[in-house]
Design an enzyme around this catalytic site. Structure first.
Site, PDB file in Angstrom:
ATOM      1  N   TRP A  41       0.850  -1.200   0.000  1.00 13.08           N
ATOM      2  CA  TRP A  41       0.000   0.000   0.000  1.00 13.08           C
ATOM      3  C   TRP A  41       0.878   1.239   0.000  1.00 13.08           C
ATOM      4  O   TRP A  41       2.113   1.127   0.093  1.00 13.08           O
ATOM      5  CB  TRP A  41      -0.980  -0.005   1.201  1.00 13.08           C
ATOM      6  CG  TRP A  41      -2.156   0.905   0.925  1.00 13.08           C
ATOM      7  CD1 TRP A  41      -2.395   2.138   1.464  1.00 13.08           C
ATOM      8  CD2 TRP A  41      -3.230   0.669   0.016  1.00 13.08           C
ATOM      9  NE1 TRP A  41      -3.542   2.672   0.940  1.00 13.08           N
ATOM     10  CE2 TRP A  41      -4.076   1.791   0.035  1.00 13.08           C
ATOM     11  CE3 TRP A  41      -3.550  -0.381  -0.847  1.00 13.08           C
ATOM     12  CZ2 TRP A  41      -5.233   1.901  -0.747  1.00 13.08           C
ATOM     13  CZ3 TRP A  41      -4.707  -0.271  -1.644  1.00 13.08           C
ATOM     14  CH2 TRP A  41      -5.537   0.856  -1.577  1.00 13.08           C
TER      15      TRP A  41
ATOM     16  N   ASP B 219      -0.472  11.954   0.405  1.00  9.77           N
ATOM     17  CA  ASP B 219      -1.540  12.839   0.886  1.00  9.77           C
ATOM     18  C   ASP B 219      -2.819  12.047   1.232  1.00  9.77           C
ATOM     19  O   ASP B 219      -2.794  10.820   1.273  1.00  9.77           O
ATOM     20  CB  ASP B 219      -1.823  13.939  -0.149  1.00  9.77           C
ATOM     21  CG  ASP B 219      -2.388  13.395  -1.463  1.00  9.77           C
ATOM     22  OD1 ASP B 219      -2.621  12.171  -1.580  1.00  9.77           O
ATOM     23  OD2 ASP B 219      -2.599  14.203  -2.379  1.00  9.77           O
TER      24      ASP B 219
ATOM     25  N   GLU C 251      -3.413   9.425  -1.137  1.00  6.62           N
ATOM     26  CA  GLU C 251      -2.360   8.433  -1.257  1.00  6.62           C
ATOM     27  C   GLU C 251      -1.531   8.654  -2.518  1.00  6.62           C
ATOM     28  O   GLU C 251      -1.170   7.724  -3.229  1.00  6.62           O
ATOM     29  CB  GLU C 251      -2.984   7.024  -1.176  1.00  6.62           C
ATOM     30  CG  GLU C 251      -4.032   7.043  -0.072  1.00  6.62           C
ATOM     31  CD  GLU C 251      -4.591   5.722   0.371  1.00  6.62           C
ATOM     32  OE1 GLU C 251      -4.278   5.339   1.494  1.00  6.62           O
ATOM     33  OE2 GLU C 251      -5.349   5.111  -0.369  1.00  6.62           O
TER      34      GLU C 251
ATOM     35  N   GLU D  59     -18.254   5.920  -2.650  1.00  3.25           N
ATOM     36  CA  GLU D  59     -17.122   6.830  -2.447  1.00  3.25           C
ATOM     37  C   GLU D  59     -17.245   8.036  -3.368  1.00  3.25           C
ATOM     38  O   GLU D  59     -17.079   9.170  -2.958  1.00  3.25           O
ATOM     39  CB  GLU D  59     -15.843   6.041  -2.756  1.00  3.25           C
ATOM     40  CG  GLU D  59     -14.551   6.793  -2.668  1.00  3.25           C
ATOM     41  CD  GLU D  59     -13.384   5.903  -3.104  1.00  3.25           C
ATOM     42  OE1 GLU D  59     -13.308   5.543  -4.302  1.00  3.25           O
ATOM     43  OE2 GLU D  59     -12.556   5.543  -2.247  1.00  3.25           O
TER      44      GLU D  59
END
Ligand code: BGC
Length: 376
Positions: free
Chosen positions: A119, A169, A172, A328
């Site tokens: 990740w 940020d 990502e 989202e």
């Protein structure tokens, strides 16, 4: 003219109840709030950024058991990394190179592990957001924040040592930059803790000192044309920037810089009530994020623009599926339509439900007085 999707607009209060139920239904037995229980790339993981804001919505809704369980989970997850953070802080203090894989992760498995999937680690904003969230919850409900002291200390030590490092940020991305919204979360978290009487005097003083330096840095290098900027030295805005006003207080509500930031985000990123992350966003074509409409609405409400805030809440409500679940992002107004297909192919359809969207809906509904008499 406002273009709303064809399905019906839900009753706003019923949607608040549904939002609470969706978050509750998916909260893991450990207390973690999974970002999105069904979405391929997020399944099985919880973020402090998403969770911190989701907890704020649930705290406002009055579900103390759920929120306490979440903060207990973070507290245990961070406490287990006490030695790791001591090592990190010692390396940093000695001016030594700190290997990336030693830094705390961005997201955790639901039982508090690091997980094995790659990740975009290292991000500091989630640690600041959690500090702000846990202290705000304790204050709101008259709880002793000392219950979460060990986790709070780990987060303070980690952020205190690494707050000025470039990192990924909120989205990502761009780990070569220092992001103003990240600094905002750090200021908000550390100032909340400093005023809460939890840490010892030395840590409280570190909180105040680092918060002052982070604010000074953002104001010196993260301002252009009367608004805060996406990262230090940029002139662009980002949909996360209103958080530097409300809730994080890097700049004061109603001040010229706060108003300039909120106005610039509304001007550049709000299309009919749906707020984009940033103009160059290509994730799923760069659609409109429900949680960012709620964040902008929260800020408009704080500035006294109730009508503007209500317009944004109405837009968000209109994006919920018939089941009441919130995604989202939505794709009615894409900034870069040609990039959508590659993301669908890679990760499947947009994450739905996204618990952070539901949490932010609860926050804005509460700001507008819609939760009175509805709370758990
Ligand atoms: C977003 C992050 C978020 C994560 C989990 C990512 O796509 O960019 O802000 O924390 O999803 O919801």
């Amino acid at each position: 003219m406002t273009t709303l999707p064809s399905h019906r607009t839900h009753d706003l209060v019923a949607l608040a109840r549904r939002s609470h139920a969706v978050i509750r239904e998916h909260q893991h037995a450990s207390g973690a709030y999974p970002a999105s229980p069904t979405f391929s790339a997020y399944r099985g993981y919880a973020w402090l950024r998403d969770g911190g804001f989701t907890a704020e919505g649930m705290s406002r809704y009055g579900d103390l058991a759920s929120v306490n369980a979440f903060h207990d989970w973070v507290d245990a997850t961070l406490s287990a990394r006490r030695d790791q953070v001591d090592e990190l802080v010692a390396l940093r203090a000695a001016g030594r190179e700190v290997p990336r894989d030693l830094l705390l992760p961005t997201r955790f498995t639901l039982d508090g592990g690091d997980g094995t999937d790659e990740w975009w680690d290292f991000q500091t904003d989630g640690y600041g957001t959690w500090l702000w969230s846990v202290v705000t919850h304790a204050r709101r409900h008259g709880l002793d924040p000392g219950r979460w002291r060990r986790g709070i200390e780990v987060a303070v030590d980690f952020v205190g040592a690494f707050w000025d490092r470039p990192c990924f940020d909120w989205w990502e991305e761009h780990d070569e930059q220092r992001h103003v919204s990240t600094l905002g979360a750090i200021v908000g978290g550390l100032e909340a803790v400093a005023g809460a009487g939890v840490p010892d005097a030395a840590r409280a003083s570190t909180c105040r000192d680092v918060a002052a330096r982070a604010r000074a840095l953002a104001l010196a290098e993260g301002v252009a044309d009367g608004h805060l900027t996406k990262w230090l030295g940029s002139t662009a805005v980002d949909g996360s920037l209103p958080a530097c006003v409300v809730p994080f207080g890097l700049v004061e509500v109603g001040s010229p810089l706060a108003r300039g930031t909120v106005a610039a985000v509304a001007r550049d990123l709000d299309a009919d009530g749906g707020v984009h992350r940033f103009l160059a966003d290509v994730f799923y074509g760069g659609g409109q994020w429900l949680l960012l409409s709620c964040l902008l609405g929260w800020n408009l409400a704080a500035q006294g623009d109730t009508e503007g805030a209500r317009r944004l809440l109405d837009w968000v409500a209109a994006q919920a599926a018939d089941s009441g679940e919130m995604p989202e992002q939505v794709g009615h107004h894409l900034l870069h339509p040609h990039t959508r297909a590659e993301w669908v192919e890679r990760w499947g359809e947009v994450a739905t439900p996204l618990l952070w969207s539901h949490g932010m809906y609860l926050v804005l509904a509460d700001e507008l007085g819609l939760l009175e008499g509805v709370q758990a």
